[in-house]
Each structure stands twice: as C-alpha cells, then as structure tokens.
Write an enzyme that holds these catalytic residues in place. Structure first.
Site: not given
Length: 163
Positions: A31, A66, A91, A95-96, A98, A123, A137
C-alpha cells in the site's frame, strides 16, 4: 514537523558496523507503493553499502502496514537464522480515526515481535499528514526512512552480538 530543516538520514556522526555476516529480512507494505518502494530501495542499497551480501537479504511484500507485525513474526518463526527484520510501510493521515488505529497497532505489533523473539524488528513506517511529507522522507529532502531503518538494523544486530 521537526525535520523541516534537515536531512534525517545523515549518519556521518556515528559508526556503522559491517554487515557481512548478517542475514536481514525486509517486510515491505504494498500500500502506498510509490513511497514504500523508495523506502525499500533505500534500505536495500544501504544494507549492500555496509557489507550485507545480496544473498543474505530476503524481501517479503505484504498488503499493507497493518500486516507488517504478522509478517515479521512469520519470518522469525520460519527463518530463525534471520538476524533482524526491517518493517517498511507508509500510513498517510486521512479524514477518519483509521490512521490512529493503524499506526498504534503497527507500532505496538512491531515492538512486541522484537521482544518475543529477542531480535531486532525495526520500525521503518512513515506516519505522515500528507503524501508530500511521505515523499520528503522516502528519498526526498528529509532523507530516506529506509536508509535509517537499515542502519538501525545493522547497529542493533551488532549491539545484540556484543551483550
């Protein structure tokens, strides 16, 4: 953003161990592929630069950030000779809520896998407000988080061998 004036991937102030004897796995989220691909390339190139042999770098694509903790656990469970797992993802704030749930789950999951296996699980996940911050980045004006994750893996494998 605290990094707005500097390249965060500058390691000129520290010693980087030679990785010739290390086996490193890289789990990379598909993703946000443009970003994660750049992170992966940075990590891979840095590992090679510091002596990790090409045949000792294993790559594992996963659907999204995830899934990175689960992938790290599977890798360490099925490939116990691996010295460290680098988890790369991105990530981007939406707008949520999530974003918050995913970021927290990924950070906690990666930490817990490292503790469970007593091996470095790194990480290398960007958590940004927008795509431009992610680009900055992932090889842009603020360095490459993939480079940083690779350096961290080398330093932590070296650290674990010395204690």
């Amino acid at each position: 953003m605290a990094s707005h004036l500097k390249n965060l991937s500058d390691f000129s102030h520290t010693t980087i161990p030679n990785g010739a004897d290390y086996k490193i796995a890289i789990a990379v989220a598909e993703w946000n592929a443009k970003i994660t691909g750049a992170l992966y390339q940075g990590a891979y190139d840095t590992l090679i630069k510091y002596g990790v042999k090409e045949e000792n770098i294993s790559s594992f694509p996963v659907p999204g950030s995830f899934e990175l903790p689960g992938a790290a656990e599977l890798i360490l469970n099925k490939k116990p000779a691996v010295d460290a797992v680098i988890c790369l993802g991105c990530v981007i704030q939406g707008d949520t809520k999530h974003f918050d749930f995913i970021c927290e789950a990924v950070a906690n999951g990666i930490t817990n896998v490292g503790i469970k296996y007593s091996k470095p699980v790194i990480f290398g996940v960007l958590t940004t407000n927008d795509e431009q911050q992610a680009i900055d980045r992932a090889g842009g004006k603020h360095g490459n988080k993939g480079d940083e994750a690779a350096i961290t893996a080398l330093k932590m494998v070296h650290f674990s061998a010395t204690i």
